[in-house]
Write an enzyme that holds these catalytic residues in place. Structure first.
Site, mmCIF file in Angstrom:
data_model
loop_
_atom_site.group_PDB
_atom_site.id
_atom_site.type_symbol
_atom_site.label_atom_id
_atom_site.label_comp_id
_atom_site.label_asym_id
_atom_site.label_seq_id
_atom_site.Cartn_x
_atom_site.Cartn_y
_atom_site.Cartn_z
ATOM 1 N N LYS A 158 0.816 -1.221 0.000
ATOM 2 C CA LYS A 158 0.000 0.000 0.000
ATOM 3 C C LYS A 158 0.843 1.262 0.000
ATOM 4 O O LYS A 158 0.441 2.274 -0.568
ATOM 5 C CB LYS A 158 -0.951 0.014 1.207
ATOM 6 C CG LYS A 158 -2.104 -0.961 1.054
ATOM 7 C CD LYS A 158 -3.255 -0.588 1.960
ATOM 8 C CE LYS A 158 -4.422 -1.545 1.748
ATOM 9 N NZ LYS A 158 -5.494 -1.339 2.717
ATOM 10 N N LYS A 200 -5.206 -10.518 -6.735
ATOM 11 C CA LYS A 200 -6.470 -10.771 -6.036
ATOM 12 C C LYS A 200 -7.544 -9.756 -6.463
ATOM 13 O O LYS A 200 -7.217 -8.619 -6.825
ATOM 14 C CB LYS A 200 -6.275 -10.789 -4.519
ATOM 15 C CG LYS A 200 -6.110 -9.441 -3.896
ATOM 16 C CD LYS A 200 -6.193 -9.502 -2.364
ATOM 17 C CE LYS A 200 -6.042 -8.084 -1.851
ATOM 18 N NZ LYS A 200 -5.967 -7.886 -0.444
ATOM 19 N N LYS A 229 -11.016 -4.013 -4.219
ATOM 20 C CA LYS A 229 -11.798 -2.798 -4.478
ATOM 21 C C LYS A 229 -10.913 -1.670 -4.975
ATOM 22 O O LYS A 229 -11.409 -0.690 -5.509
ATOM 23 C CB LYS A 229 -12.606 -2.374 -3.258
ATOM 24 C CG LYS A 229 -11.960 -2.539 -1.929
ATOM 25 C CD LYS A 229 -13.005 -2.497 -0.799
ATOM 26 C CE LYS A 229 -12.482 -3.213 0.433
ATOM 27 N NZ LYS A 229 -13.498 -3.572 1.385
HETATM 28 P P1 TYM Z 1 -10.939 -5.788 3.585
HETATM 29 O O1 TYM Z 1 -11.898 -4.661 3.800
HETATM 30 O O2 TYM Z 1 -9.847 -5.588 2.573
HETATM 31 O O3 TYM Z 1 -11.701 -7.094 3.198
HETATM 32 C C1 TYM Z 1 -12.782 -7.618 3.969
HETATM 33 C C2 TYM Z 1 -12.727 -9.144 3.980
HETATM 34 O O4 TYM Z 1 -12.765 -9.651 2.635
HETATM 35 C C3 TYM Z 1 -11.673 -10.533 2.421
HETATM 36 N N1 TYM Z 1 -11.236 -10.420 1.016
HETATM 37 C C4 TYM Z 1 -11.095 -11.452 0.176
HETATM 38 N N2 TYM Z 1 -11.295 -12.776 0.319
HETATM 39 C C5 TYM Z 1 -11.090 -13.563 -0.754
HETATM 40 N N3 TYM Z 1 -10.678 -13.097 -1.968
HETATM 41 C C6 TYM Z 1 -10.454 -11.773 -2.163
HETATM 42 N N4 TYM Z 1 -10.073 -11.327 -3.354
HETATM 43 C C7 TYM Z 1 -10.665 -10.884 -1.066
HETATM 44 N N5 TYM Z 1 -10.539 -9.541 -0.912
HETATM 45 C C8 TYM Z 1 -10.882 -9.282 0.364
HETATM 46 C C9 TYM Z 1 -10.586 -10.078 3.378
HETATM 47 O O5 TYM Z 1 -9.681 -11.114 3.669
HETATM 48 C C10 TYM Z 1 -11.426 -9.669 4.593
HETATM 49 O O6 TYM Z 1 -11.712 -10.807 5.384
HETATM 50 N N6 TYM Z 1 -7.788 -5.310 7.462
HETATM 51 C C11 TYM Z 1 -9.087 -5.855 7.056
HETATM 52 C C12 TYM Z 1 -10.236 -5.331 7.874
HETATM 53 C C13 TYM Z 1 -10.124 -5.520 9.339
HETATM 54 C C14 TYM Z 1 -10.255 -6.742 10.056
HETATM 55 C C15 TYM Z 1 -10.114 -6.398 11.413
HETATM 56 C C16 TYM Z 1 -10.484 -8.058 9.668
HETATM 57 C C17 TYM Z 1 -9.896 -4.542 10.262
HETATM 58 N N7 TYM Z 1 -9.900 -5.065 11.486
HETATM 59 C C18 TYM Z 1 -10.171 -7.376 12.431
HETATM 60 C C19 TYM Z 1 -10.545 -9.038 10.693
HETATM 61 C C20 TYM Z 1 -10.397 -8.681 12.035
HETATM 62 C C21 TYM Z 1 -9.331 -5.473 5.609
HETATM 63 O O7 TYM Z 1 -8.809 -4.502 5.108
HETATM 64 O O8 TYM Z 1 -10.288 -6.222 4.970
#
Ligand code: TYM
Length: 333
Positions: A112, A195, A198
């Site tokens: 990032k 992957k 968004k």
């Molecule tokens: P974020 O917002 O990027 O994504 C949310 C969830 O979606 C999953 N995900 C995917 N799974 C499979 N294939 C993909 N291409 C894909 N893209 C996204 C992510 O693994 C996630 O589970 N840092 C985290 C948010 C967060 C969080 C937490 C998660 C903040 N605090 C505490 C768990 C526990 C994030 O940016 O997810």
């Protein structure tokens, strides 16, 4: 230790098929089995610049999308992070537990921040510590996520362990990642080695849960593939990332395994497979999109869900935070 589930999602961009198949479907299932706390992480979002009005709107929209995808506020707790001060308070304490060397190894920061590391926010650097605080503020035991969050979850375990060791307490359970299903890593439709995300500049790379039938069909039709028909066995998908990805998506949406999908489509070309996949995707996503549109027209309801969720979240976090403050040695009333 009682089972408690925590997970989060950033309110930047749309809820896409990767989020849905990798994480949200597991959230939906787990809400029937355990106490669940689901969080729209607006504080994580601002580690990169966000327009304030857009952030507020996207927080509401992400909450609406989660409700449309089946998160039931009568079962699970759904709220946005900034409403519960425990996240920021615990993040500070854990910033003093985590080591710089641990954060230096985080691959997401490197991705990032890109070339301009010196110009990245300090928040982006300590992002994984805030994520650990999210989980540990509720003493959560299980964290359903996609595969890309594995490293952050390992850090959360390390931080919990070091806190417990440093202070000689058994305060935090070591949270278990729950990475399950046939689509824990959904790839871009334009490039099977990246992957689905968004932040990808091309909207053709992802299927949003709010896309209509025409958009979904067009994106799947244009999805990158190779010229070979689908193989007879799972091993035949090796080295064919695009084919493997589409088979995984089909399996996850149909509620079956990749092996079962291969058995059904062995020897068939993408000319046959893609229309079947498009039809299945539309059938599964259309009801979600319709409910999402209905909820968007009722922002007061969505905000009310988040306010009530935050009250319930605080009721869990407050006694845990009282123990944390006591353990660390803070003088408080
Ligand atoms: P974020 O917002 O990027 O994504 C949310 C969830 O979606 C999953 N995900 C995917 N799974 C499979 N294939 C993909 N291409 C894909 N893209 C996204 C992510 O693994 C996630 O589970 N840092 C985290 C948010 C967060 C969080 C937490 C998660 C903040 N605090 C505490 C768990 C526990 C994030 O940016 O997810």
């Amino acid at each position: 230790m009682t089972k408690r589930v925590f997970s989060g999602i950033q309110p930047t961009g749309n809820l896409h098929l990767g989020n849905y198949l990798g994480a949200i479907r597991n959230w939906e299932q787990m809400q029937h089995e355990a106490e669940c706390v689901f969080c729209v992480v607006d504080m994580h979002a601002i580690t990169l610049w966000q327009e304030p009005a857009a952030l507020r709107a996207q927080t509401r929209e992400m909450a609406a999308a989660l409700l449309a995808a089946g998160i039931d506020p009568a079962k699970a707790i759904l709220f946005n992070q900034s409403q519960v001060t425990a996240h920021a308070e615990l993040a500070w304490i854990l910033n003093c537990v985590a080591r710089v060397g641990w954060l230096n190894r985080m691959t997401q920061f490197k991705d990032k921040a890109g070339k301009d590391r010196e110009g990245a926010s300090v928040g982006l650097y300590t992002y994984p510590v805030l994520q650990a605080a999210d989980i540990l503020a509720y003493a959560a035991t299980h964290v359903p996520v996609g595969e890309d969050q594995k490293q952050h979850l390992e850090l959360a375990r390390d931080v919990a362990q070091k806190f417990n060791n440093d202070f000689g307490v058994e305060l935090f359970p070591l949270p278990e990642p729950v990475i399950q299903g046939p689509a824990t890593r959904v790839m871009s439709l334009r490039d099977g080695t990246k992957k689905m995300s968004k932040s990808d500049a091309s909207d053709m790379s992802r299927i949003n849960l709010t896309d209509d039938a025409d958009a979904i069909t067009a994106k799947i039709k244009k999805a990158k593939t190779d010229p070979e028909p689908l193989p007879e066995t799972l091993e035949g998908l090796k080295g064919r990332p695009e084919a493997e990805n589409l088979v995984g998506i089909y399996a996850a949406l149909a509620g079956t395994s990749a092996a079962a999908v291969i058995a059904e489509f062995a020897g068939k070309g993408f000319g046959a497979f893609k229309p079947a996949l498009a039809e299945l995707t539309v059938a599964k996503l259309e009801p979600i999109a319709a409910e999402f549109r209905r909820l968007l027209a009722d922002p007061a309801y969505v905000e009310d869900v988040l306010h009530r969720g935050a009250d319930r979240a605080r009721a869990i976090a407050d006694p845990i935070m009282a123990r944390v403050f006591e353990t660390v040695g803070f003088l408080r009333r």
